[in-house]
Design a protein around this motif. Structure first.
Motif: not given
Length: 91
Positions: A28-46
């Protein structure tokens, strides 16, 4: 704010709910989209068993970076779901 490496260590230590909150804040607060953040979030949800949210996060990571490790994670999770949840695809 902690680095993604530090957040990933928390995930490896099983602090899933905490990691989800941290990564959602990061995104939410990142200046640029970060694929690694989404990847880690996906791992957490998994790890939490929320496969739908995991797939959404992996897809977002792939959109940002097609070479993200999320592409392989997405494929593996789809294969698992097709194997274990055949009824989801056969109404």
């Amino acid at each position: 704010m902690e680095t993604l490496d530090e957040i990933e260590k928390r995930l490896q230590n099983g602090r899933i709910d905490e990691v989800i909150l941290m990564l959602r804040h990061w995104i939410r607060h990142s200046a640029h989209p970060d694929d690694r953040a989404y990847y880690l979030l996906g791992n957490a949800y998994r790890k939490k068993g929320d496969f739908s949210q995991a797939l959404n996060c992996y897809t977002e990571a792939e959109t940002i970076n097609p070479d993200s490790p999320a592409a392989e994670a997405h494929l593996m999770l789809m294969n698992i779901m097709e194997y274990y949840h055949k009824d989801y695809y056969n109404p």
